[in-house]
Design a protein around this motif. Structure first.
Motif, PDB file in Angstrom:
ATOM      1  N   ALA A   8       0.847  -1.184   0.000  1.00 42.09           N
ATOM      2  CA  ALA A   8       0.000   0.000   0.000  1.00 42.09           C
ATOM      3  C   ALA A   8       0.885   1.237   0.000  1.00 42.09           C
ATOM      4  O   ALA A   8       1.928   1.273   0.661  1.00 42.09           O
ATOM      5  N   VAL A  10       1.851   4.870   1.091  1.00 42.35           N
ATOM      6  CA  VAL A  10       1.641   5.597   2.343  1.00 42.35           C
ATOM      7  C   VAL A  10       2.448   6.890   2.319  1.00 42.35           C
ATOM      8  O   VAL A  10       3.649   6.882   2.020  1.00 42.35           O
ATOM      9  N   GLU A  16       2.416   3.120  13.874  1.00 33.02           N
ATOM     10  CA  GLU A  16       1.116   2.448  13.840  1.00 33.02           C
ATOM     11  C   GLU A  16       0.870   1.802  12.481  1.00 33.02           C
ATOM     12  O   GLU A  16       0.386   0.663  12.396  1.00 33.02           O
ATOM     13  N   VAL A  17       1.215   2.515  11.410  1.00 37.45           N
ATOM     14  CA  VAL A  17       1.031   1.968  10.061  1.00 37.45           C
ATOM     15  C   VAL A  17       1.959   0.773   9.846  1.00 37.45           C
ATOM     16  O   VAL A  17       1.545  -0.259   9.317  1.00 37.45           O
ATOM     17  N   HIS A  20       0.587  -2.197  11.694  1.00 37.71           N
ATOM     18  CA  HIS A  20      -0.621  -2.706  11.041  1.00 37.71           C
ATOM     19  C   HIS A  20      -0.271  -3.504   9.788  1.00 37.71           C
ATOM     20  O   HIS A  20      -0.797  -4.602   9.557  1.00 37.71           O
ATOM     21  N   PHE A  21       0.621  -2.964   8.965  1.00 35.54           N
ATOM     22  CA  PHE A  21       1.016  -3.664   7.741  1.00 35.54           C
ATOM     23  C   PHE A  21       1.746  -4.967   8.062  1.00 35.54           C
ATOM     24  O   PHE A  21       1.585  -5.965   7.345  1.00 35.54           O
ATOM     25  N   LYS A 244      -6.654   7.213  -0.830  1.00 36.09           N
ATOM     26  CA  LYS A 244      -6.465   8.376   0.033  1.00 36.09           C
ATOM     27  C   LYS A 244      -6.930   8.180   1.462  1.00 36.09           C
ATOM     28  O   LYS A 244      -6.509   8.921   2.359  1.00 36.09           O
ATOM     29  N   THR A 245      -7.800   7.204   1.712  1.00 36.64           N
ATOM     30  CA  THR A 245      -8.359   7.067   3.050  1.00 36.64           C
ATOM     31  C   THR A 245      -8.189   5.650   3.574  1.00 36.64           C
ATOM     32  O   THR A 245      -8.023   4.692   2.800  1.00 36.64           O
ATOM     33  N   ARG A 246      -8.263   5.535   4.901  1.00 40.30           N
ATOM     34  CA  ARG A 246      -8.181   4.215   5.523  1.00 40.30           C
ATOM     35  C   ARG A 246      -9.352   3.341   5.093  1.00 40.30           C
ATOM     36  O   ARG A 246      -9.190   2.138   4.860  1.00 40.30           O
ATOM     37  N   THR A 247     -10.525   3.942   4.961  1.00 36.98           N
ATOM     38  CA  THR A 247     -11.696   3.180   4.535  1.00 36.98           C
ATOM     39  C   THR A 247     -11.496   2.600   3.138  1.00 36.98           C
ATOM     40  O   THR A 247     -11.801   1.426   2.888  1.00 36.98           O
ATOM     41  N   PHE A 249      -8.663   1.965   1.712  1.00 37.87           N
ATOM     42  CA  PHE A 249      -7.638   0.928   1.827  1.00 37.87           C
ATOM     43  C   PHE A 249      -8.256  -0.394   2.270  1.00 37.87           C
ATOM     44  O   PHE A 249      -8.009  -1.448   1.683  1.00 37.87           O
ATOM     45  N   LEU A 250      -9.076  -0.348   3.307  1.00 33.96           N
ATOM     46  CA  LEU A 250      -9.692  -1.572   3.823  1.00 33.96           C
ATOM     47  C   LEU A 250     -10.666  -2.164   2.814  1.00 33.96           C
ATOM     48  O   LEU A 250     -10.764  -3.400   2.686  1.00 33.96           O
TER      49      LEU A 250
END
Length: 267
Positions: A8, A10, A16-17, A20-21, A244-247, A249-250
């Protein structure tokens, strides 16, 4: 069904990222080093140090996006070409220091009505890239040439194929084919046109008007047959979720997993 190596993109690579990855089992494309203000002498050393510390414990593959603002590989002014070369050589050095083995640059095509524009664009690119490719070979880093406003994959293919280096391949940006060109060629045509030169994909979508960087399941771009086309290539390209957003990405990650394009470890 063959699964892909997934990363991804970034901008702010934080602890934190990175954590998570690591838990997801995906890689990272570092995009902070593409921005001019991050390359300023009073900012760059700290950013490199912070990023290197995070990467020391990072498990996934690492790639990097090089500078693209104001980069013009077909500039007429030799001083401008010299600046472009210096910035790109700097990116190769930074990528090597950070352990990034793939580095994205733009060809930065600008549409023009001149009859010979496309031919001149390719010829000047063929003059520009060989010295950088030789540097990439010394670093053992693969340069990836990304489409922006190119109306056809032939423009990139005709640059990459004659140089003919495993360290110089194509990055297909799915969203750019839809919002930045009048041709709006289907993605399957881009896959056929780039063929064996394709090694890397920026995966995102939009509604055809601006570069929204949505999950590839959103927008109005047609991805039918896209993943089957990728799997038919002689070398499976890496997929980089560039949203652009976490949403978003998920949503992208979940869609890839449900479609069987990610290994179960990515859940």
């Amino acid at each position: 069904m063959q699964t892909f190596s997934v990363s991804a993109s970034v901008l702010n690579f934080s602890p934190e990222v990175a954590d998570h990855f690591n838990k997801l089992g995906i890689g990272v494309e570092l995009s902070a080093f593409s921005l001019p203000y991050n390359l300023a002498a009073d900012r760059l050393p700290t950013l490199v140090e912070q990023t290197a510390k995070l990467l020391a414990k990072f498990k996934g593959p690492v790639s990097m996006h090089g500078p693209f603002f104001d980069m013009n590989p077909i500039a007429r002014d030799p001083w401008i070409l010299e600046v472009c070369q210096k910035r790109m050589l700097q990116s190769l050095e930074l990528a090597d220091r950070l352990g990034a083995r793939q580095l994205v640059f733009h060809a930065n095509y600008v549409p023009h009505r001149a009859k010979e524009h496309d031919r001149i664009f390719v010829e000047k690119q063929l003059d520009y890239w060989p010295s950088l490719v030789r540097a990439a070979e010394r670093y053992d880093i693969r340069i990836l040439l990304e489409n922006t406003r190119e109306h056809s994959p032939k423009l990139l293919y005709d640059i990459l194929a004659p140089i003919n280096s495993s360290h110089f391949k194509a990055c297909l940006d799915t969203g750019h084919t839809h919002c930045f060109t009048h041709s709006k060629l289907p993605l399957k045509d881009w896959l056929l046109g780039l063929g064996e030169q394709l090694a890397y994909v920026h995966l995102h979508a939009n509604h055809g008007e601006r570069d929204e960087h949505l999950a590839y399941t959103d927008g109005n771009q047609d991805f039918s047959g896209f993943f089957e086309g990728l799997q038919a290539l002689p070398e499976w390209p890496d997929l980089i979720i560039e949203v652009k957003t976490r949403t978003a990405f998920l949503r992208s990650l979940g869609a890839l997993q449900r479609a069987g394009h990610l290994a179960p470890a990515y859940v």
